[in-house]
Design a protein around this motif. Sequence first.
Motif, PDB file in Angstrom:
ATOM      1  N   ALA A 265       0.827  -1.212   0.000  1.00  0.00           N
ATOM      2  CA  ALA A 265       0.000   0.000   0.000  1.00  0.00           C
ATOM      3  C   ALA A 265       0.858   1.258   0.000  1.00  0.00           C
ATOM      4  N   ILE A 266       1.973   1.220   0.721  1.00  0.00           N
ATOM      5  CA  ILE A 266       2.900   2.354   0.713  1.00  0.00           C
ATOM      6  C   ILE A 266       3.539   2.491  -0.660  1.00  0.00           C
ATOM      7  N   ARG A 267       3.919   1.375  -1.263  1.00  0.00           N
ATOM      8  CA  ARG A 267       4.516   1.398  -2.607  1.00  0.00           C
ATOM      9  C   ARG A 267       3.525   1.967  -3.627  1.00  0.00           C
TER      10      ARG A 267
ATOM     11  N   GLU B  47       3.892   6.143   5.334  1.00  0.00           N
ATOM     12  CA  GLU B  47       4.440   5.521   6.556  1.00  0.00           C
ATOM     13  C   GLU B  47       3.965   6.237   7.812  1.00  0.00           C
ATOM     14  N   GLU B  48       3.920   7.555   7.749  1.00  0.00           N
ATOM     15  CA  GLU B  48       3.555   8.339   8.937  1.00  0.00           C
ATOM     16  C   GLU B  48       2.082   8.207   9.312  1.00  0.00           C
TER      17      GLU B  48
ATOM     18  N   CYS C 213       0.340   1.206  17.774  1.00  0.00           N
ATOM     19  CA  CYS C 213       0.662  -0.153  17.311  1.00  0.00           C
ATOM     20  C   CYS C 213       2.148  -0.291  17.023  1.00  0.00           C
ATOM     21  N   LEU C 214       2.727   0.736  16.378  1.00  0.00           N
ATOM     22  CA  LEU C 214       4.134   0.670  16.000  1.00  0.00           C
ATOM     23  C   LEU C 214       5.051   0.653  17.217  1.00  0.00           C
ATOM     24  N   LYS C 215       4.624   1.301  18.292  1.00  0.00           N
ATOM     25  CA  LYS C 215       5.434   1.296  19.512  1.00  0.00           C
ATOM     26  C   LYS C 215       5.579  -0.117  20.075  1.00  0.00           C
TER      27      LYS C 215
ATOM     28  N   PHE D 138       8.784  -0.061  14.054  1.00  0.00           N
ATOM     29  CA  PHE D 138       8.553   0.988  13.078  1.00  0.00           C
ATOM     30  C   PHE D 138       8.992   0.604  11.669  1.00  0.00           C
ATOM     31  N   ARG D 139       9.605  -0.559  11.519  1.00  0.00           N
ATOM     32  CA  ARG D 139      10.012  -1.034  10.201  1.00  0.00           C
ATOM     33  C   ARG D 139       9.332  -2.363   9.894  1.00  0.00           C
TER      34      ARG D 139
END
Length: 332
Positions: free
Chosen positions: A193-195, A201-202, A208-210, A214-215
Amino acid sequence: MLIRETIEERELRELSPYAAKSRFTRGRLKPEEECPIRTAYQRDRDRIVHSKAFRRLKHKTQVFIAPEGDHYRTRLTHTLEVAQIARTIARALFLNEDLTEAIAFGHDLGHTPFGHAGEDQLNSLLPGGFKHNAQSLRVVDVLEKGEGLNLTWEVREGILKHTWSEEPPETLEGQIVRLADRIAYINHDIDDAIRAGVLREEELPRDCLKILGFRHRDRINTMVTDVIKNSLDKPQITMSQDVEWAMLELRNFLFRTVYIGSEPKKEEKKAKFLIKMLYEHYLENVYQLPEEFQNIVKNEGPERAVADYIAGMTDRFALKVYKELFIPHPLT
């Protein structure tokens, strides 16, 4: 002692008490002579990998319909990522890697062209409904080679119950694949989806990322490690509450932002229309179905045969057939 028997003895010595041992399989639909080299689950894995249905996965939609970019996931690359994640977990838990891999390779064989859009449309058209997990089982039991692959009970049960609408599989190997499927698609769908420019990403939920990372690779590592840590020497495959919460929240986020209503997903209406047109055409012209589907017409009815034929199509083959049937050919 045969090589297969040596491998079976090693399973008994080295695998967890909770592992499915190939020597003790519940068997096949039709009895057959054992292979002198491969265990029952190794044979199942090989049969799936060499099947036509497995090869067709390379041209079936994962999330974005008929993507032209070479780096977007297809149903085949999704399957390979599920198998990799599942096998990593199985090895760490001393469970049966061959069984795990066979289930992973077979779990999506019944997926339609155009992903869940195609599945939803066939579900609305076929009397009795259509589910890709049940179709995957039908592929290995009936459709492949015109007689099925005659797989073991454990592989067949894992294939059928890989979706969360079903009760969990009895084998821990099947439970691993069910969870690995979710881990894989949540993470690689974010990547795709980012591609595609659908997500940035932001925009991903920070809470959730915490927890997960974050990768892309960190998130997969967190989930896989958590499953191993919480399932080791236990009769069930589980995650910790916080990691499971973060994973499900990320999944809900994808439904809101990617799976429903995003710009590329608007093409699904066209895909559903295409599936409907093909279904209605072949229902009125069942004689045009390939020869191997004519017995299904006689024994199970034209609706079932047409659904089987369309479900087996790749995206590009469905587009090709639609063009041949419904788009006027210019005079040359």
